[in-house]
Design an enzyme around this catalytic site. Structure first.
Site, PDB file in Angstrom:
ATOM      1  N   ARG A 102     -35.331 -28.653  10.404  1.00 53.34           N
ATOM      2  CA  ARG A 102     -36.050 -29.816   9.844  1.00 53.34           C
ATOM      3  C   ARG A 102     -35.034 -30.934   9.701  1.00 53.34           C
ATOM      4  O   ARG A 102     -34.048 -30.802   8.963  1.00 53.34           O
ATOM      5  CB  ARG A 102     -36.669 -29.461   8.500  1.00 53.34           C
ATOM      6  CG  ARG A 102     -37.106 -30.687   7.724  1.00 53.34           C
ATOM      7  CD  ARG A 102     -37.994 -30.381   6.548  1.00 53.34           C
ATOM      8  NE  ARG A 102     -39.319 -29.981   6.986  1.00 53.34           N
ATOM      9  CZ  ARG A 102     -40.389 -29.958   6.199  1.00 53.34           C
ATOM     10  NH1 ARG A 102     -40.292 -30.301   4.925  1.00 53.34           N
ATOM     11  NH2 ARG A 102     -41.566 -29.587   6.666  1.00 53.34           N
ATOM     12  N   HIS A 129     -44.426 -32.860  13.953  1.00 58.00           N
ATOM     13  CA  HIS A 129     -44.511 -31.702  13.049  1.00 58.00           C
ATOM     14  C   HIS A 129     -45.412 -30.650  13.712  1.00 58.00           C
ATOM     15  O   HIS A 129     -46.516 -30.367  13.250  1.00 58.00           O
ATOM     16  CB  HIS A 129     -45.071 -32.152  11.699  1.00 58.00           C
ATOM     17  CG  HIS A 129     -44.801 -31.193  10.572  1.00 58.00           C
ATOM     18  ND1 HIS A 129     -44.085 -30.015  10.719  1.00 58.00           N
ATOM     19  CD2 HIS A 129     -45.155 -31.246   9.259  1.00 58.00           C
ATOM     20  CE1 HIS A 129     -44.036 -29.393   9.557  1.00 58.00           C
ATOM     21  NE2 HIS A 129     -44.672 -30.112   8.655  1.00 58.00           N
ATOM     22  N   GLN A 132     -46.962 -27.544  11.722  1.00 57.15           N
ATOM     23  CA  GLN A 132     -48.073 -27.901  10.849  1.00 57.15           C
ATOM     24  C   GLN A 132     -49.362 -28.037  11.650  1.00 57.15           C
ATOM     25  O   GLN A 132     -50.420 -27.541  11.243  1.00 57.15           O
ATOM     26  CB  GLN A 132     -47.761 -29.228  10.140  1.00 57.15           C
ATOM     27  CG  GLN A 132     -48.863 -29.689   9.209  1.00 57.15           C
ATOM     28  CD  GLN A 132     -49.017 -28.797   7.998  1.00 57.15           C
ATOM     29  OE1 GLN A 132     -48.047 -28.544   7.293  1.00 57.15           O
ATOM     30  NE2 GLN A 132     -50.224 -28.311   7.738  1.00 57.15           N
ATOM     31  N   ASP A 219     -52.209 -38.316   5.429  1.00 57.00           N
ATOM     32  CA  ASP A 219     -50.858 -37.884   5.049  1.00 57.00           C
ATOM     33  C   ASP A 219     -50.275 -38.964   4.151  1.00 57.00           C
ATOM     34  O   ASP A 219     -50.829 -40.069   4.050  1.00 57.00           O
ATOM     35  CB  ASP A 219     -50.004 -37.669   6.319  1.00 57.00           C
ATOM     36  CG  ASP A 219     -48.648 -37.026   6.028  1.00 57.00           C
ATOM     37  OD1 ASP A 219     -48.470 -36.455   4.924  1.00 57.00           O
ATOM     38  OD2 ASP A 219     -47.755 -37.104   6.892  1.00 57.00           O
ATOM     39  N   CYS A 259     -51.587 -31.905   5.078  1.00 54.18           N
ATOM     40  CA  CYS A 259     -50.439 -31.021   5.292  1.00 54.18           C
ATOM     41  C   CYS A 259     -49.714 -30.696   3.989  1.00 54.18           C
ATOM     42  O   CYS A 259     -49.018 -29.697   3.906  1.00 54.18           O
ATOM     43  CB  CYS A 259     -49.471 -31.638   6.301  1.00 54.18           C
ATOM     44  SG  CYS A 259     -48.701 -33.172   5.752  1.00 54.18           S
ATOM     45  N   ARG A 287     -49.863 -21.834   7.800  1.00 60.88           N
ATOM     46  CA  ARG A 287     -48.502 -22.091   8.268  1.00 60.88           C
ATOM     47  C   ARG A 287     -47.801 -20.759   8.545  1.00 60.88           C
ATOM     48  O   ARG A 287     -47.107 -20.581   9.535  1.00 60.88           O
ATOM     49  CB  ARG A 287     -47.693 -22.875   7.209  1.00 60.88           C
ATOM     50  CG  ARG A 287     -48.142 -24.291   6.963  1.00 60.88           C
ATOM     51  CD  ARG A 287     -47.888 -25.191   8.144  1.00 60.88           C
ATOM     52  NE  ARG A 287     -46.486 -25.214   8.548  1.00 60.88           N
ATOM     53  CZ  ARG A 287     -45.535 -25.967   7.994  1.00 60.88           C
ATOM     54  NH1 ARG A 287     -45.834 -26.786   7.004  1.00 60.88           N
ATOM     55  NH2 ARG A 287     -44.293 -25.948   8.444  1.00 60.88           N
TER      56      ARG A 287
END
Ligand code: CP
Ligand code: NVA
Length: 303
Positions: A102, A129, A132, A219, A259, A287
């Site tokens: 990440r 991402h 996700q 988001d 998310c 996830r």
């Protein structure tokens, strides 16, 4: 599939291969059926940014698969003192079987893949991402029974989530409509990819994006690394919210995904969030299952 760097790299067949295996692994985990596909394997997890879900789901997933996971905080590694990512990749390739990273720059993830000789998994960059979005597609399919032909709506910042959702949604045959302010559009490569599809629309109007949607996404207005822009962004994103007005134009049985972490009363109202909490926390759970599938496909013994 050698790595998971971004949604753009996956074919439709590979996406479905991951989702089908994720469903199977979820079933096996719920029924206590052993699935030690990664016994003796180690995943290194490099974090340059904070995480709750990604860290815990990868670490637990690796454990459930019979393997081991190492949490590697970038600030405590030599990479945090400037050791090149190319060298880190070559060193870690001698010890471990896969890396989840990440970080900020997508190029860092791509460099790890180029210089190392073990699978690299993107656990979020500023650009994308993918882990996700695989969990998101898995969740939508669980609720709706299919992906192809559904309408996905995204409201908010044209950020990593927007980029990966647009690409992932289009690849599985969804109609995708994103509402983003003019100054906060998805990335140029995302828009270039999406422009090849008739079933993609970019608008500045959240109600247009939400009209007849089967699933709505949003988001945060300020992502990790953008904390100093938070006040400016609060102004720029006013109205880019999933609320009752937006839900009223979506399909009556529309689902809502986030998310997480969520900022209530910014990108989503508390009321809508709580009304769709089961879907949102199923998404968070998935996830684990989706990433286990990715790890088995990338790091398992090929036969
Ligand atoms: N959604 C997500 O990636 O969560 P974390 O930042 O907690 O990992
Ligand atoms: N866009 C958000 C997603 C967090 C999971 C961020 O990058 O901070």
């Amino acid at each position: 599939m050698k790595h998971l760097l971004k949604m753009m790299d996956l074919s439709t067949e590979e996406i479905y291969e991951i989702l089908n295996l994720a469903d199977q692994l979820k079933y096996e985990q719920k029924h206590g059926i052993p699935h030690n596909h990664l016994a003796g394997k180690t995943l290194g997890m490099i974090f340059q940014k904070a995480s709750t879900r990604t860290r815990v789901s990868f670490e637990t997933g690796m454990y459930q698969l019979g393997g081991n996971a190492l949490f590697l905080s970038a600030s405590e590694m030599q990479i945090g003192r400037g050791e090149p990512v190319q060298d880190t990749a070559r060193v870690l390739s001698r010890y471990i079987d896969g890396i989840m990273i990440r970080t900020y720059e997508q190029s860092e993830v791509e460099n790890l893949a180029e210089y190392g000789n073990i699978p690299i998994i993107n656990g979020l960059t500023d650009l994308s991402h993918p882990c996700q979005v695989l969990a998101d597609l898995m969740t939508i399919r669980e609720y709706k029974g299919k992906l192809d032909g559904l309408k996905m709506c995204y409201i908010g910042d044209g950020n990593n989530m927007a980029n990966s959702l647009i690409v992932g949604g289009l690849k599985v045959g969804m109609t995708v409509c994103a509402a983003c302010p003019d100054a906060y559009k998805p990335s140029a490569t995302t828009l270039e990819f999406a422009s090849r599809f008739d079933n993609f629309t970019l608008t500045t109007n959240p109600l247009e994006a939400a009209k007849d949607a089967d699933v709505l996404f949003t988001d945060v207005w300020a992502s990790m690394g953008q904390e100093q822009e938070a006040q400016i962004r609060k102004q720029a994103f006013k109205g880019y919210q999933i609320n009752d007005e937006v839900m009223a134009v979506a399909k009556p049985d529309a689902m809502v995904q986030h998310c997480l972490p969520a900022h209530r009363e910014e990108e989503i109202t508390t009321k809508v969030f709580e009304a769709h909490a089961n879907e949102i926390f199923d998404e968070a759970e998935n996830r684990l299952h989706a990433q286990k599938a990715v790890m088995v496909l990338l790091m398992g013994d090929k036969d």
